[in-house]
Enzyme design. Structure first.
Site, PDB file in Angstrom:
ATOM      1  CG  ASP A   8      14.372  11.380  31.858  1.00  0.00           C
ATOM      2  OD1 ASP A   8      15.091  12.315  31.474  1.00  0.00           O
ATOM      3  OD2 ASP A   8      13.142  11.338  31.646  1.00  0.00           O
ATOM      4  CG  ASP A  10      12.530  17.669  31.999  1.00  0.00           C
ATOM      5  OD1 ASP A  10      12.475  18.067  33.180  1.00  0.00           O
ATOM      6  OD2 ASP A  10      13.037  18.333  31.078  1.00  0.00           O
ATOM      7  CG  ASP A 214       9.608  10.289  30.099  1.00  0.00           C
ATOM      8  OD1 ASP A 214      10.829  10.534  30.047  1.00  0.00           O
ATOM      9  OD2 ASP A 214       8.738  11.074  29.677  1.00  0.00           O
TER      10      ASP A 214
HETATM   11 MG   LIG Z   1      12.012  12.389  30.006  1.00  0.00          MG
END
Ligand SMILES: [Mg+2]
Length: 267
Positions: A8, A10, A214
């Site tokens: 990922d 961001d 995240d």
């Molecule tokens: Mg993310």
């Protein structure tokens, strides 16, 4: 044995607030030195991802908009695979639903249920920039959506439940990233990672896949890789929505945790 790293962007490889990947550079360099593919798998658009591909000079395939499409540079693989269409730069495997259809459904739900929903399609470049902290150019790239509408819901838990049930009643799905809700089709990050993994396996034979994320929208990806890592969010905590004990929790926020996880794996 060949590692393949899916990540990922961001809040994971890049910092939630500053969008910097500086803290992860040592591990990114290690991957390069060892010839390990680094595959971006994000809710970002193709146009946004290409900036990172250029800066980090990866030249590897990438996955846009929560598994909406897989972009494979021409001549990257020697083995055959089936693609949906080709452009000058890529073979594209499309898994997502057309953006304009997603927008229509979302706007109809908001109107009929009287929900306060604001999507990227409702916002100007300046508004997206202010809301995300992206600079204006990046905000413009973030609005070039093809398979996923990012939006905010101004409402309570009951509104959220109504929205979810209406999205599903329309045969569509939702997920949540670090900042936004997303309305999507049948795609998710896991399905896209699976397809690309099969092509890598054809190419390399014995591979081991690694995934880093995240947020909840990363969970489908973390479920299908051999070695899943969850980094801490910007508040220093792991996303409480991911309770799977098989996911390795890294004690570091975003790119700091990313650097720790990959460095230790490759030691
Ligand atoms: Mg993310």
């Amino acid at each position: 044995m060949q590692y393949i790293v899916f990540t990922d962007l961001d809040g994971t490889l890049v910092d939630h607030d500053t969008y910097s990947y500086e803290a992860a550079m040592p591990a990114i360099d290690m991957l390069k030195e060892k010839g390990i593919p680094l595959v971006f798998c994000t809710s970002k658009t193709r146009a946004e991802i290409e900036v990172y591909v250029d800066e980090l000079n990866t030249g590897h395939p990438f996955i846009s908009e929560n598994g909406g499409a897989i972009f494979i540079p021409h001549d990257y693989f020697d083995v055959d695979y089936v693609s949906s269409r080709s452009t000058e730069k890529y073979d594209i495997i499309e898994l997502g639903t057309d953006y304009s259809l997603l927008r229509n459904v979302l706007l109809n739900i908001a109107a009929s249920e009287d929900l306060s929903v604001t999507g990227f399609g409702d916002m100007t470049d300046v508004e997206v920039s202010k809301d995300t902290g992206l600079d204006l150019d990046s905000a413009c790239l973030a609005k070039q959506r093809e398979y996923d509408e990012a939006f905010k819901l101004d409402g309570d838990e009951k509104d959220a439940e109504t929205l979810i049930s209406k999205i599903q009643a329309n045969g569509l799905n939702y997920t949540r990233g670090g900042r936004y809700w997303h309305i999507i089709g049948e795609n998710d990050k896991g399905k896209a990672v699976n397809i690309l993994t099969q092509i890598y396996r054809k190419q390399y034979g014995d591979i081991k896949t690694v995934g880093l994320g995240d947020s909840l929208n990363d969970y489908p990806m973390l479920k299908v890789v051999d070695i899943p890592y969850l980094v801490q969010k910007h508040n220093g905590k792991h996303d409480p929505k991911i309770m799977d004990a098989k996911v390795n929790k890294v004690e570091g926020i975003g790119p700091v945790g990313w650097n720790m996880a990959i460095s230790e794996l490759l030691m």
